[in-house]
Design an enzyme around this catalytic site. Structure first.
Site, mmCIF file in Angstrom:
data_model
loop_
_atom_site.group_PDB
_atom_site.id
_atom_site.type_symbol
_atom_site.label_atom_id
_atom_site.label_comp_id
_atom_site.label_asym_id
_atom_site.label_seq_id
_atom_site.Cartn_x
_atom_site.Cartn_y
_atom_site.Cartn_z
ATOM 1 N N HIS A 37 -28.157 50.942 -4.220
ATOM 2 C CA HIS A 37 -27.787 49.812 -5.077
ATOM 3 C C HIS A 37 -26.273 49.736 -5.257
ATOM 4 O O HIS A 37 -25.671 48.658 -5.184
ATOM 5 C CB HIS A 37 -28.417 49.963 -6.466
ATOM 6 C CG HIS A 37 -29.904 49.863 -6.499
ATOM 7 N ND1 HIS A 37 -30.699 50.898 -6.913
ATOM 8 C CD2 HIS A 37 -30.748 48.840 -6.189
ATOM 9 C CE1 HIS A 37 -31.965 50.534 -6.861
ATOM 10 N NE2 HIS A 37 -32.023 49.291 -6.416
ATOM 11 N N GLN A 61 -44.400 40.836 -8.901
ATOM 12 C CA GLN A 61 -44.355 41.284 -7.511
ATOM 13 C C GLN A 61 -45.063 42.612 -7.309
ATOM 14 O O GLN A 61 -45.025 43.185 -6.223
ATOM 15 C CB GLN A 61 -42.922 41.353 -7.006
ATOM 16 C CG GLN A 61 -42.040 42.419 -7.631
ATOM 17 C CD GLN A 61 -40.590 42.262 -7.205
ATOM 18 O OE1 GLN A 61 -39.893 41.340 -7.616
ATOM 19 N NE2 GLN A 61 -40.112 43.169 -6.360
#
Length: 282
Positions: A37, A61
C-alpha cells in the site's frame, strides 16, 4: 494528518485545494496497510500535489461473512504508517453508513466479461461490490489520478473499464506488485498466516515463476496439470485455481497465440486464508 469520516467535509476540503490548482491522487485501500500500500501512496505523492488515502472495509465485496469479520482493522496504526511519507496526506475513513446509508448492497455492472473468470467465478458478486465502492469513492473524492496494485490485476482491468463506461474523469494507474523476501505477494491477509505458513508461502510465487519458464516450451494444459501436481504434494496449501489467460481480455487460454500477451493467475488457501497472485508470462 487530516482524517475525514464524512464525504461532505472531505469534498469541502478538496474543493479548496482544487481551486488552488492542486492535483489530487487517490489510493483506495481497505486498511491494514503494508509496504505494498505504502508504495502506491509514495507513487501518488510523487505525481500529485495532494494524496487522499481511503480506508474502508467494503462489506459488499465479501462473499464470505467470516472473511469480512476477520479482516484486520486498525486505523491508528494505518495513520502512523502514512505519516512518514507526508504529513499532508488526507485520510478518508468513512463508516459503512456514510458510504451506503440504509441500503448496504451492490449495484450491478457489466464489465464486458472481465468479471466472469477467476475471482468472478469463485467469489460471486465480488466485482459488483468493487465497482460499487470504487465508483462512490471516485464520486466523493473526484481525483485526477487513482492508483491500484497489480496483485489484483483482474480488479485493475475492471476499474479501468468502469472508468471508461461511466466516463469518470480520473486516470487509473497500475503499480507493480510488492513482495516479501520469499516472494509472497504483500497482502493484508498475510497477517493471518502462521509464521510457518508465511515462510512457506513463497512456494506460490515460485510456482508462478516456474510456470513462466515452462510457458516457453510447454502447452497451457501441461502447465496447469504440472501446477496442480505441485500443490497436491504440498500439505500446507490448497490450490483453488491456476489460470493462464489473455492479459487484456482475461479469457482463459487453450493454446498460445503469437503476439498475444498472457498472464498466469493463482488463488491458494492456507487453512481459511485465501491468497492470490499473478505474473506476466511474455
Amino acid at each position: 494528518m487530516a482524517v475525514f469520516h464524512k464525504k461532505e467535509l472531505l469534498r469541502a476540503e478538496l474543493l479548496g485545494l482544487k481551486k488552488e490548482g492542486k492535483s489530487i491522487g487517490l489510493v483506495p485501500t481497505m486498511g491494514a496497510l503494508h509496504q505494498g500500500h505504502l508504495s502506491l501512496v509514495k507513487e501518488a505523492a510523487a505525481k500529485n500535489d495532494v494524496v487522499v488515502v481511503s480506508i474502508f472495509v467494503n462489506p459488499t465485496q465479501f462473499d464470505n461473512k467470516d472473511d469480512l469479520s476477520k479482516y484486520p482493522r486498525d486505523l491508528n496504526t494505518d495513520v502512523q504508517l502514512l505519516s512518514p511519507i507526508s504529513p499532508d496526506i488526507i485520510v478518508f475513513a468513512p463508516t459503512v453508513e456514510e458510504m451506503y446509508t440504509d441500503n448496504v448492497s451492490s449495484a450491478s455492472f457489466d464489465f464486458d466479461g472481465l468479471e466472469l473468470p477467476m475471482e468472478g467465478r469463485y467469489r460471486k458478486g465480488h466485482f459488483d461490490g468493487v465497482g460499487t465502492i470504487v465508483k462512490r469513492l471516485f464520486e466523493a473524492v473526484e481525483p485526477h489520478h487513482a492508483y491500484f496494485g497489480e496483485k489484483d490485476y483482474q480488479q485493475l482491468l475492471i476499474i479501468k473499464t468502469l472508468v471508461k463506461k461511466h466516463r469518470l474523469p480520473v486516470q487509473v494507474h497500475g503499480c507493480p506488485i510488492e513482495r516479501e523476501e520469499n516472494g509472497l505477494a504483500m497482502s493484508s491477509r498475510n497477517e493471518r498466516l502462521t509464521k510457518e505458513q508465511r515462510e512457506e508461502a513463497g512456494f506460490i510465487y515460485r510456482t508462478l515463476q516456474t510456470a513462466k519458464e515452462k510457458f516457453g516450451t510447454d502447452s497451457v494444459t501441461e502447465i496447469r496439470e504440472w501446477a496442480t501436481e505441485q500443490f497436491q504434494k504440498h500439505p500446507m496449501f490448497n490450490l483453488e485455481y491456476l489460470e493462464i489467460a489473455d492479459a487484456n481480455t482475461l479469457k482463459p487460454a487453450d493454446h498460445k497465440v503469437k503476439d498475444k500477451k498472457y498472464r498466469a493467475f493463482i488463488a491458494v488457501y492456507a487453512d481459511d486464508v485465501r491468497l492470490i497472485d499473478n505474473i506476466a508470462l511474455n
